[in-house]
Design a protein around this motif. Structure first.
Motif, PDB file in Angstrom:
ATOM      1  N   CYS A 141      75.346  46.993  -7.630  1.00 40.71           N
ATOM      2  CA  CYS A 141      75.287  45.685  -8.018  1.00 40.71           C
ATOM      3  C   CYS A 141      75.072  44.774  -6.859  1.00 40.71           C
ATOM      4  N   PHE A 142      75.043  43.566  -6.906  1.00 43.09           N
ATOM      5  CA  PHE A 142      74.677  42.522  -6.005  1.00 43.09           C
ATOM      6  C   PHE A 142      75.889  41.310  -5.869  1.00 43.09           C
ATOM      7  N   LEU A 143      76.225  41.002  -4.497  1.00 42.38           N
ATOM      8  CA  LEU A 143      77.074  40.212  -4.075  1.00 42.38           C
ATOM      9  C   LEU A 143      76.254  38.871  -3.476  1.00 42.38           C
ATOM     10  N   ARG A 144      76.418  37.879  -4.040  1.00 40.80           N
ATOM     11  CA  ARG A 144      76.051  36.567  -3.573  1.00 40.80           C
ATOM     12  C   ARG A 144      76.965  35.600  -3.274  1.00 40.80           C
ATOM     13  N   MET A 145      77.011  35.182  -1.847  1.00 42.11           N
ATOM     14  CA  MET A 145      77.829  34.179  -1.246  1.00 42.11           C
ATOM     15  C   MET A 145      77.328  33.044  -1.142  1.00 42.11           C
ATOM     16  N   SER A 146      77.616  31.955  -1.539  1.00 40.97           N
ATOM     17  CA  SER A 146      76.787  30.895  -1.609  1.00 40.97           C
ATOM     18  C   SER A 146      77.859  29.400  -1.086  1.00 40.97           C
ATOM     19  N   SER A 147      76.993  28.526  -0.730  1.00 37.69           N
ATOM     20  CA  SER A 147      77.598  27.331  -0.125  1.00 37.69           C
ATOM     21  C   SER A 147      77.438  26.491  -1.387  1.00 37.69           C
ATOM     22  N   VAL A 148      78.194  25.699  -2.027  1.00 38.11           N
ATOM     23  CA  VAL A 148      77.958  24.977  -3.190  1.00 38.11           C
ATOM     24  C   VAL A 148      78.393  23.353  -3.034  1.00 38.11           C
ATOM     25  N   GLU A 149      79.070  23.158  -2.061  1.00 39.41           N
ATOM     26  CA  GLU A 149      79.385  21.817  -1.895  1.00 39.41           C
ATOM     27  C   GLU A 149      79.072  20.855  -0.651  1.00 39.41           C
ATOM     28  N   GLY A 150      79.291  21.748   0.237  1.00 38.51           N
ATOM     29  CA  GLY A 150      78.951  21.381   1.633  1.00 38.51           C
ATOM     30  C   GLY A 150      79.018  22.497   2.540  1.00 38.51           C
ATOM     31  N   SER A 151      78.593  21.931   4.013  1.00 37.67           N
ATOM     32  CA  SER A 151      78.233  22.844   4.992  1.00 37.67           C
ATOM     33  C   SER A 151      79.680  23.659   5.221  1.00 37.67           C
ATOM     34  N   GLN A 152      79.706  25.014   5.143  1.00 40.30           N
ATOM     35  CA  GLN A 152      80.820  25.799   5.134  1.00 40.30           C
ATOM     36  C   GLN A 152      80.380  27.109   5.608  1.00 40.30           C
ATOM     37  N   PRO A 209      84.583  24.576  -0.579  1.00 34.94           N
ATOM     38  CA  PRO A 209      84.656  26.042  -1.322  1.00 34.94           C
ATOM     39  C   PRO A 209      83.492  26.868  -0.891  1.00 34.94           C
ATOM     40  N   LEU A 210      83.454  28.218  -0.925  1.00 36.69           N
ATOM     41  CA  LEU A 210      82.282  28.871  -1.142  1.00 36.69           C
ATOM     42  C   LEU A 210      82.419  29.658  -2.699  1.00 36.69           C
ATOM     43  N   LEU A 211      81.073  30.238  -2.890  1.00 35.13           N
ATOM     44  CA  LEU A 211      81.345  30.848  -4.263  1.00 35.13           C
ATOM     45  C   LEU A 211      80.839  32.383  -4.040  1.00 35.13           C
ATOM     46  N   MET A 212      81.493  33.245  -4.595  1.00 34.20           N
ATOM     47  CA  MET A 212      81.136  34.789  -4.760  1.00 34.20           C
ATOM     48  C   MET A 212      80.675  34.955  -6.227  1.00 34.20           C
TER      49      MET A 212
END
Length: 284
Positions: A65-76, A254-257
């Motif tokens: 499977c794939f894990l995506r880690m994203s910036s969602v609201e601001g620089s983090q 926050p960050l999103l996984m």
């Protein structure tokens, strides 16, 4: 006090000796990026979790499977630990990953596990910040040189206790995920992949530096899980780490996984890499 050491007559000649790469990687088992990218097309999201600012969270990523880690609201920026989901003793080995791939990692590089397994745990399949390259200061993104901000160094340097360092965040999140006491979870927390962090070494003093991350909302780093993984990600209390990495005042986000599972036939013929073949029966 000792006398100043004289510069030898052949100093320039010694400095001019060309370097040799310690670990040539031509023979490394290559990642099949075309296969992984084809499998990513049509993959369905099966899980997600939001990593709160100045905190950490975990997510399970099945092999394939794939894990995506994203910036969602601001620089983090974030600090990532990876474990074999069934055996915490097999964990991400940042030092060996650095020795094999360099101080910073991007698309096509693999994240290697600790001894004695020493095998790819994950492969980076997409990095929206790979355009950054290396800047004029020697800085680059996604480093495997930093250890993680921790309360022990803060005590040494400033004489203060701080409980939202990435080390502390990772420890609490792992303890909760595996129902462990904090002291036992802490033993497993290890040096990290600094996701989105922009770092390097100063040319004059060789000191580890950080600067404002180029990450913006919508940027992401995506991994292909080579084995069943437990991912633990801390949203650094330094925010984008433009000024400090241990702070209650820096703007944090926050960050999103997210985890994506490909169609069953998409990885036909693929299997998780075996553990390292070194034969320990003859003695270490």
């Amino acid at each position: 006090m000792t006398a100043p050491h004289l510069v030898p007559e052949d100093a320039a000649e010694r400095r001019a000796v060309k370097p040799v790469i310690c670990y040539p990687v031509d023979a490394l088992p290559g990642a099949d990026l075309p296969l992984y990218r084809a499998a990513r097309e049509g993959a369905q999201k099966i899980a997600e979790t939001v990593v709160p600012p100045r905190d950490a969270a975990t997510i399970e990523v099945p092999a394939g499977c794939f894990l995506r880690m994203s910036s969602v609201e601001g620089s983090q920026v974030g600090d990532l630990n990876l474990f074999n989901a069934a055996d915490l003793s097999e964990r991400f080995y940042s030092g060996k990953t650095r020795a094999l791939h360099g101080t910073h990692v991007t698309t096509g590089n693999r994240l290697w596990s600790s001894f004695p397994t020493l095998r790819p745990m994950a492969t980076i399949v997409e990095d929206t910040l790979e355009w950054y390259g290396k800047d004029e200061f020697g800085g680059s993104v996604h480093d495997v040189i930093g250890t993680r901000c921790d309360p022990y160094t803060g005590q040494v340097l400033k004489g203060v206790d701080y409980h939202h360092c990435c080390h502390s965040n990772l420890t609490r999140a792992l303890a909760e995920a595996r129902n462990l006491p904090l002291w036992e979870a802490e033993i497993h927390v290890h040096d990290v992949l600094n996701v989105f962090m922009c770092t390097g070494f100063t040319r004059d003093t060789g000191q580890y530096f950080m600067k404002a991350s180029p990450v913006r909302p919508g940027d992401f780093l995506e991994l292909f899980a080579e084995i069943d993984l437990l991912a633990v990600l801390s949203a650094c209390p330094g925010g984008d780490c433009s000024a400090e990495h241990t702070s209650d005042t820096a703007a944090c986000h926050p960050l999103l996984m997210e985890v994506f599972r490909p169609q069953a036939q998409a990885l036909e013929g693929w299997s998780s890499p075996p553990v390292n073949a070194y034969d320990r029966s003859h003695g270490l």
